[in-house]
Scaffold this active site. Structure first.
Site, PDB file in Angstrom:
ATOM      1  N   CYS A   1       0.659  -1.105   0.069  1.00  0.00           N
ATOM      2  CA  CYS A   1      -0.152   0.125  -0.081  1.00  0.00           C
ATOM      3  C   CYS A   1       0.926   1.382  -0.010  1.00  0.00           C
ATOM      4  CB  CYS A   1      -0.876  -0.164   1.154  1.00  0.00           C
ATOM      5  SG  CYS A   1      -0.259  -0.063   2.777  1.00  0.00           S
TER       6      CYS A   1
ATOM      7  N   HIS B   1      -2.428   1.117   7.013  1.00  0.00           N
ATOM      8  CA  HIS B   1      -2.742   0.938   5.680  1.00  0.00           C
ATOM      9  C   HIS B   1      -3.078   2.412   5.105  1.00  0.00           C
ATOM     10  CE1 HIS B   1      -4.317  -0.551   1.753  1.00  0.00           C
ATOM     11  NE2 HIS B   1      -5.724  -0.128   1.986  1.00  0.00           N
TER      12      HIS B   1
ATOM     13  N   GLU C   1      -5.820   1.882  -4.260  1.00  0.00           N
ATOM     14  CA  GLU C   1      -5.268   1.387  -3.191  1.00  0.00           C
ATOM     15  C   GLU C   1      -4.576   0.118  -3.571  1.00  0.00           C
ATOM     16  OE1 GLU C   1      -7.498   0.057   0.036  1.00  0.00           O
ATOM     17  OE2 GLU C   1      -9.025  -0.695  -1.092  1.00  0.00           O
TER      18      GLU C   1
END
Length: 271
Positions: free
Chosen positions: A189, A235, A247
């Site tokens: 990520c 994240h 993402e």
């Protein structure tokens, strides 16, 4: 639950009929005749050029959408056929009476192999469906972006570094998530957003735990394309406008477009 019941349950996931998709075609632009001086004629030409461009863009979107729907139908039919094959194989495998330990072990081995195969078909179908959903969300984002640029609320200017980073991140749609990867074909990520901003000439920190301190804090109501979005401290996503983010989500998934969450922390890199 018996083996046949498990196999049948998996097969029934794909027995629901899928509606056939009609061809998607953009209609022809009909522009009225115009009378008047050169100013009226110039305005007419500008309107006509804009209409032709809108038609061409709509046709391209229709073609892409049609391809996604056609591919989804093919995936559905393939999964239906494959799960039926496993189910039919189990029904044919009467095997007779397993009257010895060797025969019993062999029957268990065959049943376990069929269950693993059926599970694999379901997992593959779900992964392909998730990828096609990501493509549909990306198409939706692009359509809304063009709409807003033509008359709605403006998005980030196309020549800003944030806009360059957004385009870079979207160019990686479908690439696999790999923990610790930083591109250009595999990402985690934080690796995705770092790589995307690097394409815009902006250096940001490597890990999510450092990126959450990059730039300045932004309230959710003022989020802009290019902002870093943290649904939690482990994240990071990148806002792309229209209530969406891009993402690299988790192991086993690919880079995708997702909705912007409600409870998020947002940071704006100083680009």
């Amino acid at each position: 639950m018996t083996e046949l019941e498990v196999l049948l349950r998996a097969h029934r996931l794909f027995t629901t009929a899928v509606l056939p998709s009609a061809p998607l075609t953009a209609g022809h632009v009909q522009m009225p005749a115009v009378d008047g001086g050169s100013r009226a004629l110039d305005a007419y030409r500008a309107r006509r050029q804009a209409a032709v461009l809108a038609q061409r863009t709509a046709a391209q979107t229709d073609s892409a959408l049609g391809g996604v729907l056609s591919g989804a139908q093919q995936d559905h039919a393939r999964a239906l056929s494959l799960t039926r094959q496993v189910l039919d194989e189990a029904r044919r495998d009467t095997g007779g009476a397993a009257d010895s330990p060797v025969a019993q072990r062999e029957a268990i081995r065959r049943a376990a192999a069929r269950l693993r195969t059926q599970h694999g078909h379901v997992v593959t179908a779900r992964r392909r469906a998730a990828l096609r959903l990501a493509i549909l969300r990306a198409l939706r984002y692009r359509v809304l972006q063009r709409f807003r640029q033509s008359g709605g609320a403006p998005l980030a200017p196309g020549d800003t570094r944030a806009a360059v980073a957004v385009r870079a991140a979207l160019s990686r749609l479908g690439r696999p998530y790999v923990w610790g990867a930083t591109g250009p074909d595999r990402f985690d990520c934080s690796g995705l957003v770092q790589w995307a901003y690097r394409q815009a000439g902006v250096q940001i920190d490597r890990t999510t735990y450092d990126q959450i301190d990059d730039g300045i804090a932004v309230p959710r109501s003022q989020v802009r394309p290019g902002d870093l979005v943290f649904p939690h401290s482990g994240h990071v996503q990148m806002a792309i406008g229209n209530g969406m983010v891009v993402e690299a989500p988790y192991t086993g998934a690919n880079v995708r477009v997702s909705p912007l969450g409600d409870n998020v922390v947002i940071r704006r890199p100083l680009a």
